[in-house]
Design a protein around this motif. Structure first.
Motif, mmCIF file in Angstrom:
data_model
loop_
_atom_site.group_PDB
_atom_site.id
_atom_site.type_symbol
_atom_site.label_atom_id
_atom_site.label_comp_id
_atom_site.label_asym_id
_atom_site.label_seq_id
_atom_site.Cartn_x
_atom_site.Cartn_y
_atom_site.Cartn_z
ATOM 1 N N HIS A 68 0.936 -1.217 0.123
ATOM 2 C CA HIS A 68 -0.039 0.132 0.072
ATOM 3 C C HIS A 68 0.903 1.366 0.173
ATOM 4 O O HIS A 68 2.172 1.275 -0.002
ATOM 5 C CB HIS A 68 -0.917 -0.058 1.307
ATOM 6 C CG HIS A 68 -0.408 -0.391 2.437
ATOM 7 N ND1 HIS A 68 0.616 0.481 2.915
ATOM 8 C CD2 HIS A 68 -0.408 -1.400 3.294
ATOM 9 C CE1 HIS A 68 0.964 0.107 4.146
ATOM 10 N NE2 HIS A 68 0.349 -1.101 4.415
ATOM 11 N N CYS A 112 -4.241 -7.838 -3.107
ATOM 12 C CA CYS A 112 -4.329 -6.897 -4.096
ATOM 13 C C CYS A 112 -4.060 -7.871 -5.526
ATOM 14 O O CYS A 112 -2.962 -8.267 -5.546
ATOM 15 C CB CYS A 112 -3.505 -5.746 -3.968
ATOM 16 S SG CYS A 112 -3.571 -4.666 -5.140
ATOM 17 N N GLY A 116 -4.606 -3.302 -9.023
ATOM 18 C CA GLY A 116 -4.936 -2.468 -7.959
ATOM 19 C C GLY A 116 -6.094 -2.541 -7.281
ATOM 20 O O GLY A 116 -6.364 -1.652 -6.408
ATOM 21 N N ASN A 117 -6.875 -3.674 -7.512
ATOM 22 C CA ASN A 117 -8.176 -4.121 -7.008
ATOM 23 C C ASN A 117 -7.769 -4.829 -5.648
ATOM 24 O O ASN A 117 -7.119 -5.857 -5.540
ATOM 25 C CB ASN A 117 -9.070 -4.796 -7.602
ATOM 26 C CG ASN A 117 -9.341 -3.848 -9.104
ATOM 27 O OD1 ASN A 117 -9.785 -2.889 -8.792
ATOM 28 N ND2 ASN A 117 -9.187 -4.662 -10.150
ATOM 29 N N ILE A 339 -4.748 1.952 1.471
ATOM 30 C CA ILE A 339 -4.955 2.964 0.013
ATOM 31 C C ILE A 339 -3.723 2.590 -1.162
ATOM 32 O O ILE A 339 -2.564 2.635 -0.516
ATOM 33 C CB ILE A 339 -5.296 4.347 -0.011
ATOM 34 C CG1 ILE A 339 -5.708 4.618 -1.466
ATOM 35 C CG2 ILE A 339 -4.120 5.091 0.575
ATOM 36 C CD1 ILE A 339 -6.460 6.176 -1.481
ATOM 37 N N SER A 342 -1.950 3.401 -7.058
ATOM 38 C CA SER A 342 -2.600 3.417 -8.159
ATOM 39 C C SER A 342 -3.961 4.256 -7.746
ATOM 40 O O SER A 342 -4.563 4.958 -8.655
ATOM 41 C CB SER A 342 -3.005 2.053 -8.764
ATOM 42 O OG SER A 342 -3.641 1.146 -7.807
ATOM 43 N N ASP A 343 -4.465 4.084 -6.558
ATOM 44 C CA ASP A 343 -5.727 4.578 -6.231
ATOM 45 C C ASP A 343 -5.427 5.990 -5.949
ATOM 46 O O ASP A 343 -6.434 6.905 -6.463
ATOM 47 C CB ASP A 343 -6.385 3.997 -4.769
ATOM 48 C CG ASP A 343 -7.017 2.489 -5.097
ATOM 49 O OD1 ASP A 343 -7.347 2.272 -6.287
ATOM 50 O OD2 ASP A 343 -6.911 1.935 -4.126
ATOM 51 N N GLU A 346 -5.316 8.208 -9.161
ATOM 52 C CA GLU A 346 -6.748 8.563 -9.651
ATOM 53 C C GLU A 346 -7.117 9.949 -8.980
ATOM 54 O O GLU A 346 -8.176 10.415 -9.747
ATOM 55 C CB GLU A 346 -7.550 7.352 -9.532
ATOM 56 C CG GLU A 346 -7.188 6.171 -10.204
ATOM 57 C CD GLU A 346 -8.341 5.026 -10.274
ATOM 58 O OE1 GLU A 346 -9.138 5.258 -9.338
ATOM 59 O OE2 GLU A 346 -8.205 4.023 -10.864
ATOM 60 N N GLN A 463 -9.832 13.948 -11.636
ATOM 61 C CA GLN A 463 -9.110 13.647 -10.327
ATOM 62 C C GLN A 463 -10.032 14.124 -9.149
ATOM 63 O O GLN A 463 -10.490 13.341 -8.450
ATOM 64 C CB GLN A 463 -7.655 13.850 -10.460
ATOM 65 C CG GLN A 463 -6.851 13.250 -11.174
ATOM 66 C CD GLN A 463 -5.745 14.187 -11.466
ATOM 67 O OE1 GLN A 463 -5.634 15.512 -11.169
ATOM 68 N NE2 GLN A 463 -4.538 13.511 -12.245
ATOM 69 N N ASN A 466 -13.239 11.975 -9.230
ATOM 70 C CA ASN A 466 -12.932 10.887 -8.504
ATOM 71 C C ASN A 466 -13.010 10.743 -6.971
ATOM 72 O O ASN A 466 -13.532 10.092 -6.202
ATOM 73 C CB ASN A 466 -11.669 10.081 -8.858
ATOM 74 C CG ASN A 466 -11.746 9.729 -10.450
ATOM 75 O OD1 ASN A 466 -12.791 9.443 -11.124
ATOM 76 N ND2 ASN A 466 -10.797 9.643 -11.177
ATOM 77 N N TRP A 467 -12.269 11.874 -6.572
ATOM 78 C CA TRP A 467 -12.182 12.164 -5.160
ATOM 79 C C TRP A 467 -13.667 12.441 -4.673
ATOM 80 O O TRP A 467 -14.122 12.034 -3.475
ATOM 81 C CB TRP A 467 -11.409 13.319 -4.948
ATOM 82 C CG TRP A 467 -11.494 14.014 -3.659
ATOM 83 C CD1 TRP A 467 -11.287 13.404 -2.285
ATOM 84 C CD2 TRP A 467 -11.919 15.367 -3.170
ATOM 85 N NE1 TRP A 467 -11.225 14.431 -1.217
ATOM 86 C CE2 TRP A 467 -11.932 15.682 -1.840
ATOM 87 C CE3 TRP A 467 -12.345 16.493 -3.797
ATOM 88 C CZ2 TRP A 467 -12.024 16.638 -1.089
ATOM 89 C CZ3 TRP A 467 -12.896 17.567 -3.304
ATOM 90 C CH2 TRP A 467 -12.660 17.660 -1.772
ATOM 91 N N ARG A 470 -15.564 9.069 -4.374
ATOM 92 C CA ARG A 470 -14.677 8.199 -3.514
ATOM 93 C C ARG A 470 -15.209 8.638 -1.804
ATOM 94 O O ARG A 470 -15.538 7.715 -1.228
ATOM 95 C CB ARG A 470 -13.364 8.112 -3.685
ATOM 96 C CG ARG A 470 -12.615 7.179 -2.777
ATOM 97 C CD ARG A 470 -11.110 7.217 -2.816
ATOM 98 N NE ARG A 470 -10.469 6.435 -1.780
ATOM 99 C CZ ARG A 470 -9.970 4.981 -1.865
ATOM 100 N NH1 ARG A 470 -10.242 4.643 -3.289
ATOM 101 N NH2 ARG A 470 -9.408 4.232 -1.035
#
Length: 568
Positions: A68, A112, A116-117, A339, A342-343, A346, A463, A466-467, A470
């Protein structure tokens, strides 16, 4: 950095008056040059050793759990010291070891995939791990079935994380070095001097007795690592050890050995961590290594003792860094508080993430997704200071001037940064042309801005969007720009909306607009909740939404006024 697997042996590390303090930044000497950037202070210490080139900066990690954002700490701390040394004209190699011959001591709850999932253990081939407790990570099948081993899977993600933040690491597999014979000479040396090795380590661990041998073979029968060596033969070629596969202590549980008695070469096992770490310093010619504060009082004291008094080498320049938290809680794969790099990428630009790690590593700090806008605003100010666009203190200016070129790929004065929350507002609409139109109308994109700068500025919109999604924050709504949502208002509400439109048309700040919403409702005897609901209906076709005053202040004024008047 490998976990200090011997940390719970019931003995504290012995104090050594001649020990090198790993608190390189915290113990900054009064006679040393004061630098604006902490990495320059470390680089001074490295230079004082008159190192041969290439200078080697090292980090390391044991493949367990999820790789992470917290694991990138060591990569980034090493990177900035490496960059400063390169800036001073040195050839530098940044090495990162995958301590993948370590044994799997417990099952991780979360894993993971390469995309990145995060997945629960029940979603993969958990049996591949459960059947191999005690075996080296690189001897365990990849539970995802996509890499050569569990260790390789983990290492691929670490490499991808370093690539994503632009750090050129040389990822070194301990397993490959053992199997190719890279560790053979140093292992033989330790075993030749095992009486001295035993004497040194016994100062740090109660479990070291007269029978202790600093080598852990891999059982040829069950594949697990064992700590029980019954004899050593260094006269044969290749040298060998005899062993018995006994139980392994794994914290709150015991991993049972199979009882097999066999023989292993020095390539068919590993050094214990307290010897393996100093051995890496020797094999890789390490000049500097950062590590977390857990190692400052654990592995470091024994590591430098082993280096100096067993291997007869000098340890590298050390540097303790503070861990950082995620939303004020420790990173934890089992608790789901993680986290990935890659997350994060984004949600913000790589240079913003690099800036976060450029700050003083001797101070604890929190990485908050909820408050990510504050970090981005802080970076934007840092960048503006570098270009002389805002007033700043002498210390802020010195820090920006020194650090900014290490954070971005290329300083470009024509760059454009949309305020992060404004970008989130633009993200409420899907129309890219409309986003640019609003940004230009509000003065955030100059008329003569180069195309590359416009494209870069608008990338932040996705970005920030996405924030918002999320975190499900105040910007996680879809702005209805193209048509007025269906509505039916009383005359009093329409009059209050007209007052609000007139007020905004005059030009006021967010707090003033928020106050006027209450006042307009009161003047026309409209319930405050009903009046806010009217605003949300007009702009989002919803019954609720973000804090209305600040939101209306961020959207282009002409549109807001027209929508309040129901004209478009």
């Amino acid at each position: 950095m490998s976990p200090d697997t011997d940390a719970e042996d019931g003995t504290a590390d012995a104090p050594d008056p001649d020990a090198i303090s790993p608190y390189t930044l915290q113990d900054d000497g009064a006679d040393e040059t004061r630098h604006a950037f902490w990495a320059d202070t470390v680089a001074d210490r490295v230079e004082d050793r008159d190192p041969e080139e290439p200078i080697v900066v090292k980090g390391g990690i044991s493949p367990s759990g999820v790789p992470h954002l917290g694991n990138v700490n060591e990569i980034m701390r090493g990177y900035f010291v490496a960059e400063v040394l390169r800036d001073r004209g040195y050839d530098v190699r940044q090495v990162f070891t995958a301590d993948d011959r370590d044994p799997l001591r417990k099952l991780p709850r979360t894993l993971c995939d390469l995309e990145g999932n995060l997945v629960d253990l029940g979603d993969v081939d958990a049996g591949a791990l459960g059947r191999n407790l005690g075996a080296p990570y690189t001897d365990i099948p990849d539970p995802f079935g996509c890499c050569d081993s569990y260790g390789d899977h983990f290492s691929n993600i670490i490499q991808d994380s370093a690539d994503a933040v632009g750090v050129p690491i040389d990822l070194v597999s301990n397993t490959e070095r053992y199997e190719s014979g890279g560790f053979e000479d140093v292992t033989r040396f330790v075993l030749e001097h095992r009486d001295r090795a035993r004497e040194v380590l016994s100062q740090y661990q109660d479990k070291v007795d007269e029978e202790y041998v600093p080598f852990n073979p891999i059982c040829e029968e069950c594949g697990k690592i064992t700590e029980t060596v019954t004899s050593v033969d260094l006269q044969t070629e290749p040298p060998t050890v005899d062993y018995e596969c006994t139980d392994m202590d794994a914290g709150d549980r015991t991993i049972e050995g199979c009882g097999h008695e066999g023989t292993a070469t020095l390539r068919e096992g590993k050094l214990p961590w307290r010897f393996e770490w100093p051995a890496q310093w020797q094999l890789l010619d390490v000049d500097f290594e950062p590590f977390g504060k857990d190692h400052a009082e654990g592995s470091w004291p024994s590591g430098q003792d082993v280096a100096q008094n067993v291997l007869e080498i000098e340890p590298p320049v050390p540097m303790v860094y503070e861990w950082f938290t995620l939303e004020n809680e420790p990173f934890s794969s089992s608790a789901g508080n993680v986290i990935l790099v890659s997350d994060v990428l984004e949600l913000l630009e790589p240079e913003v993430l690099r800036y976060f790690f450029a700050k003083d590593p001797s101070k604890a700090r929190d990485f908050s997704i909820e408050r990510l806008d504050q970090l981005v605003d802080e970076f934007d100010r840092f960048e503006a200071i570098y270009f002389g666009e805002v007033e700043a203190s002498e210390d802020e200016t010195a820090f920006a001037e020194r650090v900014y070129p290490f954070v971005v790929e290329e300083p470009r004065e024509d760059r454009i940064r949309l305020p992060y929350t404004f970008a989130a507002v633009l993200g409420m609409t899907d129309d890219p042309d409309l986003r640019e139109e609003i940004a230009r109308r509000e003065g955030h994109i100059p008329e003569d801005a180069p195309e590359w700068a416009v494209e870069g500025a608008l990338e932040r919109v996705e970005q920030a969007r996405n924030w918002a999604r999320r975190t499900e924050n105040a910007f996680d709504y879809e702005l209805k720009r193209t048509e007025i949502p269906t509505h039916e208002f009383e005359a009093e509400t329409e009059a209050a909306l007209e007052d609000l439109a007139n007020f905004i048309e005059e030009g006021h700040d967010p707090d003033e607009i928020q106050g006027e919403i209450y006042e307009a409702a009161k003047r026309h005897d409209v319930g405050v909740g009903d009046f806010f609901g009217a605003g949300y209906r007009l702009f989002f076709d919803e019954e609720q939404g973000p804090k209305l005053g600040p939101f209306l202040a961020k959207v282009d004024r002409e549109f807001v006024v027209d929508r309040l008047r129901r004209e478009r």
